[in-house]
Scaffold this motif. Structure first.
Motif, PDB file in Angstrom:
ATOM      1  N   GLU A 195      -3.910   8.325   1.021  1.00  0.00           N
ATOM      2  CA  GLU A 195      -3.593   6.758   1.104  1.00  0.00           C
ATOM      3  C   GLU A 195      -2.207   6.636   1.632  1.00  0.00           C
ATOM      4  N   TYR A 196      -1.204   7.254   1.471  1.00  0.00           N
ATOM      5  CA  TYR A 196       0.180   7.150   2.010  1.00  0.00           C
ATOM      6  C   TYR A 196       0.057   7.541   3.486  1.00  0.00           C
ATOM      7  N   GLU A 224       2.521   1.774  -3.520  1.00  0.00           N
ATOM      8  CA  GLU A 224       1.324   2.158  -4.440  1.00  0.00           C
ATOM      9  C   GLU A 224       1.242   3.603  -4.134  1.00  0.00           C
ATOM     10  N   ALA A 225       1.183   4.095  -2.881  1.00  0.00           N
ATOM     11  CA  ALA A 225       0.810   5.538  -2.572  1.00  0.00           C
ATOM     12  C   ALA A 225       1.898   6.277  -2.846  1.00  0.00           C
ATOM     13  N   GLN A 283       2.033   7.516  -6.470  1.00  0.00           N
ATOM     14  CA  GLN A 283       1.282   8.523  -6.975  1.00  0.00           C
ATOM     15  C   GLN A 283       1.699   9.877  -6.786  1.00  0.00           C
ATOM     16  N   GLU A 325      -1.442   2.572   9.424  1.00  0.00           N
ATOM     17  CA  GLU A 325      -1.719   1.065   9.638  1.00  0.00           C
ATOM     18  C   GLU A 325      -0.468   0.674   9.944  1.00  0.00           C
ATOM     19  N   ASN A 330      -1.115  13.197   0.462  1.00  0.00           N
ATOM     20  CA  ASN A 330      -1.588  11.790  -0.089  1.00  0.00           C
ATOM     21  C   ASN A 330      -2.097  10.961   1.157  1.00  0.00           C
ATOM     22  N   ALA A 355      -2.481   7.019   5.584  1.00  0.00           N
ATOM     23  CA  ALA A 355      -3.334   5.944   6.068  1.00  0.00           C
ATOM     24  C   ALA A 355      -2.574   4.660   6.146  1.00  0.00           C
ATOM     25  N   ALA A 356      -1.817   4.072   5.262  1.00  0.00           N
ATOM     26  CA  ALA A 356      -0.927   3.145   4.926  1.00  0.00           C
ATOM     27  C   ALA A 356       0.091   3.371   6.307  1.00  0.00           C
ATOM     28  N   LYS A 375       0.903  -1.122  -0.018  1.00  0.00           N
ATOM     29  CA  LYS A 375      -0.058   0.147   0.038  1.00  0.00           C
ATOM     30  C   LYS A 375       0.792   1.143  -0.034  1.00  0.00           C
TER      31      LYS A 375
END
Length: 160
Positions: free
Chosen positions: A49-50, A37-38, A41, A56, A47, A52-53, A34
């Motif tokens: 997604e970055y 992938e982030a 981008q 996590e 970002n 959040a990853a 993840k």
């Protein structure tokens, strides 16, 4: 000062070991993917997604550290060797709530395994503490905020 022993049943130990294995082998890979992938981008400053990853990843690493700490100080109760004359960790107990005339069944476990919704109470909880060392026929009293509760020990058996 020595670290507090984490008393576990074999079932609890196995569950923690399985979770640790899953976190290290599966979850770490998933979150790394993840993050990768982030990153692809582009601009990381905005970002989501970055972020959040990474959050996590932090949670996974914290849980891994927590489980490793529990396992490092684990003391496993061999349930087959539990003496059934007196209640101890690893026993399945049947008690009678004398106020409500209701039969209850609990498994006495260490605090790391306790889950009242699954009928597993800690040896450190008020009821668990009062039950430890009791025998069939004993009436125990538990002091709570709502007054004194009385339970009669009906049965002690090995949990399966």
């Amino acid at each position: 000062m020595s670290a507090k022993k984490n008393i576990l049943t074999y079932e609890g130990l196995k569950k923690l070991e399985d979770e640790l294995q899953d976190l290290k082998v599966v979850k770490r890979k998933e979150v790394a993917e993840k993050i990768k992938e982030a990153r692809e981008q582009g601009d990381l400053s905005e970002n989501a997604e970055y972020d959040a990853a990474k959050d996590e990843q932090r949670d996974i690493e914290a849980r891994i550290e927590e489980i490793e700490k529990i396992l490092k100080n684990a003391e496993v109760v061999v349930e087959e060797e539990v003496d059934l004359d007196k209640i101890n960790i690893g026993c399945q107990v049947r008690i009678l709530d004398m106020e409500f005339d209701e039969e209850l069944e609990y498994k006495i476990v260490g605090s790391t395994e306790a889950n009242s919704l699954k009928g597993k109470i800690s040896n450190e909880s008020p009821v668990g503490k009062a039950l430890i060392g009791s025998s069939v026929g004993d009436v125990i009293e538990v002091e709570t905020e709502m007054g004194t509760l009385q339970y009669k020990v009906l049965g002690i058996q090995r949990s399966n």
